[in-house]
Design a protein around this motif. Sequence first.
Motif, mmCIF file in Angstrom:
data_model
loop_
_atom_site.group_PDB
_atom_site.id
_atom_site.type_symbol
_atom_site.label_atom_id
_atom_site.label_comp_id
_atom_site.label_asym_id
_atom_site.label_seq_id
_atom_site.Cartn_x
_atom_site.Cartn_y
_atom_site.Cartn_z
ATOM 1 N N ASP A 8 43.400 90.637 60.813
ATOM 2 C CA ASP A 8 42.465 90.167 61.828
ATOM 3 C C ASP A 8 43.068 90.306 63.217
ATOM 4 O O ASP A 8 44.289 90.275 63.386
ATOM 5 C CB ASP A 8 42.119 88.697 61.589
ATOM 6 N N LEU B 282 33.357 89.570 63.359
ATOM 7 C CA LEU B 282 33.130 90.270 64.629
ATOM 8 C C LEU B 282 32.297 91.532 64.434
ATOM 9 O O LEU B 282 31.544 91.938 65.336
ATOM 10 C CB LEU B 282 34.470 90.618 65.276
ATOM 11 N N ARG B 283 32.430 92.161 63.281
ATOM 12 C CA ARG B 283 31.639 93.362 63.023
ATOM 13 C C ARG B 283 30.233 93.034 62.527
ATOM 14 O O ARG B 283 29.283 93.784 62.800
ATOM 15 C CB ARG B 283 32.352 94.241 62.001
ATOM 16 N N ALA C 247 26.303 91.037 68.961
ATOM 17 C CA ALA C 247 26.750 90.600 70.283
ATOM 18 C C ALA C 247 25.577 89.983 71.033
ATOM 19 O O ALA C 247 24.425 90.400 70.882
ATOM 20 C CB ALA C 247 27.328 91.776 71.059
ATOM 21 N N VAL D 172 33.463 83.015 68.026
ATOM 22 C CA VAL D 172 34.621 83.469 67.247
ATOM 23 C C VAL D 172 35.691 84.042 68.169
ATOM 24 O O VAL D 172 36.885 83.747 68.035
ATOM 25 C CB VAL D 172 34.187 84.500 66.189
ATOM 26 N N LEU D 173 35.272 84.861 69.131
ATOM 27 C CA LEU D 173 36.238 85.440 70.078
ATOM 28 C C LEU D 173 36.922 84.342 70.894
ATOM 29 O O LEU D 173 38.134 84.401 71.147
ATOM 30 C CB LEU D 173 35.522 86.416 71.008
ATOM 31 N N ARG E 118 29.195 85.202 67.642
ATOM 32 C CA ARG E 118 30.260 86.190 67.818
ATOM 33 C C ARG E 118 31.152 85.821 68.999
ATOM 34 O O ARG E 118 32.387 85.932 68.919
ATOM 35 C CB ARG E 118 29.659 87.580 68.034
ATOM 36 N N GLU E 119 30.544 85.357 70.056
ATOM 37 C CA GLU E 119 31.319 84.957 71.228
ATOM 38 C C GLU E 119 32.143 83.700 70.927
ATOM 39 O O GLU E 119 33.238 83.525 71.462
ATOM 40 C CB GLU E 119 30.392 84.716 72.415
#
Length: 678
Positions: A554, A469-470, A474, A487-488, A484-485
């Motif tokens: 996490d 995420l880091r 984005a 993963v979320l 990234r999205e």
Amino acid sequence: MSSPQDPPADSDPQAVRPEATAFPVLAVVAVGLTALVAPIVVSLSAAQALTLLGIPDPGPLTTYGLPAVRALADFSGAVAVGSLLFAAFLCPPQRDGLLDVGGYRALRRAGIAALAWAVTSALLVPLTLSDTTGQPVRSVLRPDQIWHAIGKVDVAGSWRATAIMAILLAIGCRLALRWGWTPVLFAWSLLCLIPVALTGHSSSGGAHDVATNSLILHLVGMAVWVGGLFAVLAYAMRGGKYTGLAARRFSVVATCAFAVVAVSGVLNAWVRVPWDELFTTTYGRLVIAKTVALCLLGVAGFLQRRRALPALADNPRDRSALISYAGVEVLIFAATIGLAVGLGRTPPPDLKRVPSPAEVELGYNLAGPPTAARILFDWRFDIMFGTLAIVLAVLYLVGVRRLRARGDSWPVGRTVAWLCGCAVLLIATSSGVGRYAPAMFSVHMAQHMLLSMLAPVLFALGGPVLLALRALPAAGRDAPPGPREWVLAAVHNPVSRFLTQPAVAAALFILGFYALYLGGIFDAVVGEHGAHLAMNLHFLVSGYLFYWVVLGIDPKPRQVQPLTKVGMVFGSLPFHAFFGVALMSMTTVMGEWFYRGLGLSWNTDLLGDQRTGGGLAWASGEIPLVLVMLALLVQWSRSDNRTAKRFDRAADRDHDAALAAHNAMFAELAKRDREVKP
């Protein structure tokens, strides 16, 4: 899943293009080419195969119909896999989570391909039985014989399993409408490839462990590559507005798939045909032909990346180069699939020696009893989990490097923990531990403990989700969602929320031991290579899920209180202890039929070896949990200290206003009490 309804409206005014009418023609040509090449190749070696196997000729319907139907099944499976890949990751959904028109069409195409996959797989059941027995197809279609015969022919059973799984996939594609289901359906489509990969030439003979693992990767890589290209081409020819994005994303996927297909193909050929027989045997010449086809595909992909992608970047409506190169590539793929089916129907060269019982069952010989030197230095690289360990380490280091390149820090301890976890995974599957684990229960149990008790702890402490995420950028407010999205979405979806419930995570972690060993599953499947792959995966995933909830740093879909975490660890301790004691107390040997069949003269005391495994489970299971308990207490203490410091800083800022208000409240209450008293 959502109920079927009208597809979302196409927001691209250029969606209907003249090229769209040409796509069905191209698809028909590709299907016909696939079904034509396979029988032609088989005609070169079918008589030789029947002679070597001593099987009567089952007739032309089986001899030439089987490879044609098999090629159609492989092509349909690839289209289903690639279309779901496109819907899940190459074409962004709408903001409300519904599939975009391109993703919706890809999902429906996947459903049709899955149905064709199921039908052709079902047809391959009687064709396989006819081919195996040497009887015409009409003779094996008797209802009183076919189901009994399927259980005795592994290849026929694998096609039956594929047909059932493909039917479920087709139903899922028909019912789904939201993007959240497409990654699940894509994963299921990849699982549909596994039953056939575990049977055939690669599942028998010497080095069949390497051959089977490489074939699994080969089939997955080829299906993703072929099907993904087919889906991108269909989208481009219909004028999809995200063609440039889909092409760029698929370019990365295709590059990885090319590497997987090339390396796995070389490994599979290496264990099937000696190098000096590449040009002197039919099998060897077909391997060379397939290699040439792979090189042509690589060149076509390279030219597409060099010319088509820049053209799309300059003018998003200029799809001519992409359509031209992708169309040629799809036709080459169609011929290659037919060639691969013919190769699978061709008997490989004789080994010129009689393999030992251990080599037949394990795929390799063992030099002797396990010693410290052999456990440490007698390595046999596991293509599946050894490669996974290396890939995980590389991806993690790339993420850390990206953070540091932009000036952000990442704790060294987390990096060390993750790399140590990758090292444990590599050692457990590729060192002497992995080599002796299928042959001895005690070593198997040691591998089990490493994969379920040690590696997951280190992985959880590495914080891979937080790093992703880091490190990943984005997508932006109005941009299509990216990695990234994704993963979320994976962290916060309903499945993750269910699996991270403390009771569920603990049950999967603990009860799996009892069901596998004390429930009779291990005794039934100990001789199956696919079962060992599934067991190792279960150990790793269930352990990581447990320690992700208990120890992980996490972000999680639900917050678990420290007291609950301590309770999870304390609650699992007696179950692990009882499991080890139960193994040491058993008077029957699990998998005795398999271990006796290996013929290892130095491993005759199977009950003693099993009790040693139980002792390892008892001892090695308790130590990591105690260490985890200590780590939890440290985390709990640090959390309390951070909370206290936060309150102290707040008090310094407002001069203990909260404490003064608290004291004033009690003073006021005391004053009221005095006033009420007479």
